[in-house]
Design a protein around this motif. Structure first.
Motif, PDB file in Angstrom:
ATOM      1  N   SER A  32      22.962 -20.059   0.508  1.00  0.00           N
ATOM      2  CA  SER A  32      23.829 -21.301   1.035  1.00  0.00           C
ATOM      3  C   SER A  32      25.231 -20.939   0.674  1.00  0.00           C
ATOM      4  O   SER A  32      26.072 -21.474   1.376  1.00  0.00           O
ATOM      5  N   ARG A  34      28.368 -18.985   0.392  1.00  0.00           N
ATOM      6  CA  ARG A  34      28.988 -17.993   1.117  1.00  0.00           C
ATOM      7  C   ARG A  34      30.231 -17.042   0.651  1.00  0.00           C
ATOM      8  O   ARG A  34      30.308 -16.028   1.508  1.00  0.00           O
ATOM      9  N   ASP A 102      19.346 -19.900  -2.937  1.00  0.00           N
ATOM     10  CA  ASP A 102      20.482 -20.538  -3.892  1.00  0.00           C
ATOM     11  C   ASP A 102      20.909 -19.864  -5.182  1.00  0.00           C
ATOM     12  O   ASP A 102      21.638 -20.423  -6.041  1.00  0.00           O
ATOM     13  N   ARG A 105      24.617 -19.477  -5.487  1.00  0.00           N
ATOM     14  CA  ARG A 105      25.308 -20.998  -5.642  1.00  0.00           C
ATOM     15  C   ARG A 105      24.938 -21.536  -7.230  1.00  0.00           C
ATOM     16  O   ARG A 105      25.874 -21.747  -8.113  1.00  0.00           O
TER      17      ARG A 105
END
Length: 319
Positions: A32, A34, A102, A105
């Motif tokens: 997620s 980028r 993820d 992140r």
């Protein structure tokens, strides 16, 4: 206007892992977060890795910085990749492993959560690995969901074992490249984290960030043979463990480090006098010597009996 550098570089050293490499790349594309770049260092593959990477990049619309070198080992490929990286943080992903959903992140959020005035004292973020097939954690949990320590404290004082993937500051990795000994293609990849731990803390988060899918021909297979094919690298690493990385820790941990040092110092032709010149704690060296000698002798017997196939050129003198 010059574009901002990515927050994070995903570095993949690879060698003859065309199919698995594409799976690793897919796990990056699915993230997620980028603000990343991908650097692939091909360590002398003889399969279709170059064309596979190019085709994947084109199909997914994601640039891949691809570099090829003669086969020199994962540590040498890592050095090359860090030089090519432009991200603030660098995550190394084995070509047969995958990023968890993820993961990037989580890495960046954990790093940004460190107060700005304290961040210079940190070298990166550590998480957990899980087995790809079972999703079970490969090692121990941290004592708290967010836990600040050093890599050496994590491993030696808190006894938290298992693979702990990390995102590391690129500027510090550039300061501590892995030594490369000609003809040896194996090095302890924990060495850089241990060096950084002498001066910097790491933020540990109780989150699975990588999935491990160990292959039969991976770096962990046939461990004794691979170790005996890299005696100078191990001599170097265990000399650092004895002199630097285990100082201040338990007598048992320090003794084990000295035993390993004796074993591989003998493999590279360093006898008792040379060892005394290299090791600061001579009393502990003397205590470690019998066990280190026995381990070295066992290696020699195994090799001469043909139980461990090692080219004679692997057992050479250290610099």
């Amino acid at each position: 206007m010059t574009p901002s550098p990515p927050r994070i570089t995903v570095l993949i050293p690879t060698y003859n892992r065309e199919r698995l490499l594409l799976r690793a790349l897919d796990s990056i594309a699915a993230q997620s977060f980028r603000e990343f770049e991908i650097v692939v260092v091909d360590d002398g593959s003889t399969d279709a890795t170059p064309s596979a990477v190019a085709a994947w990049s084109s199909a997914n619309g994601i640039p891949v910085s691809y570099a090829r070198q003669d086969n020199a080992g994962q540590h040498a490929a890592h050095n090359r990749g860090v030089q090519l990286a432009t991200g603030e943080l660098v995550v190394m992903l084995d070509s047969d492993d995958l990023l968890a959903p993820d993961a990037l992140r989580h890495y960046v959020e954990a790093w940004d959560a460190i107060p700005a005035r304290q961040r210079d004292g940190f070298c990166g973020v550590l998480g957990h690995c899980a087995w790809w097939a079972t999703r079970q954690n490969t090692g121990d949990a941290y004592p708290q969901p967010v836990f600040d320590s050093t890599y050496l404290e994590v491993k030696q004082r808190h006894r938290i074992h298992g693979d702990k993937p990390g995102a590391w500051r690129r500027d510090l990795l550039l300061l501590h490249p892995y030594p490369v000994f000609p003809g040896e293609r194996r090095f302890r990849m924990s060495w850089a984290a241990q060096v950084m731990a002498l001066t910097h803390r790491v933020r540990c988060i109780d989150v699975v960030l990588h999935y491990v899918d160990q292959q039969a021909d991976g770096l962990s297979s046939n461990t004794l043979r691979k170790r005996l094919m890299a005696p100078r690298s191990l001599w170097f690493c265990f000399r650092d463990e004895a002199n630097r990385f285990t100082r201040g820790y338990s007598r048992r941990i320090r003794l084990q480090a000295h035993v390993r040092y004796v074993r591989y110092a003998l493999h590279v032709g360093k006898g008792p006098i040379a060892q005394q010149r290299e090791i600061a704690d001579r009393a502990l060296l003397l205590r470690a010597w019998p066990a280190g000698f026995v381990k070295w002798l066992r290696d020699v017997v195994y090799r001469r009996a043909g139980w461990v196939k090692v080219p004679n050129r692997s057992l050479t003198s250290a610099p």
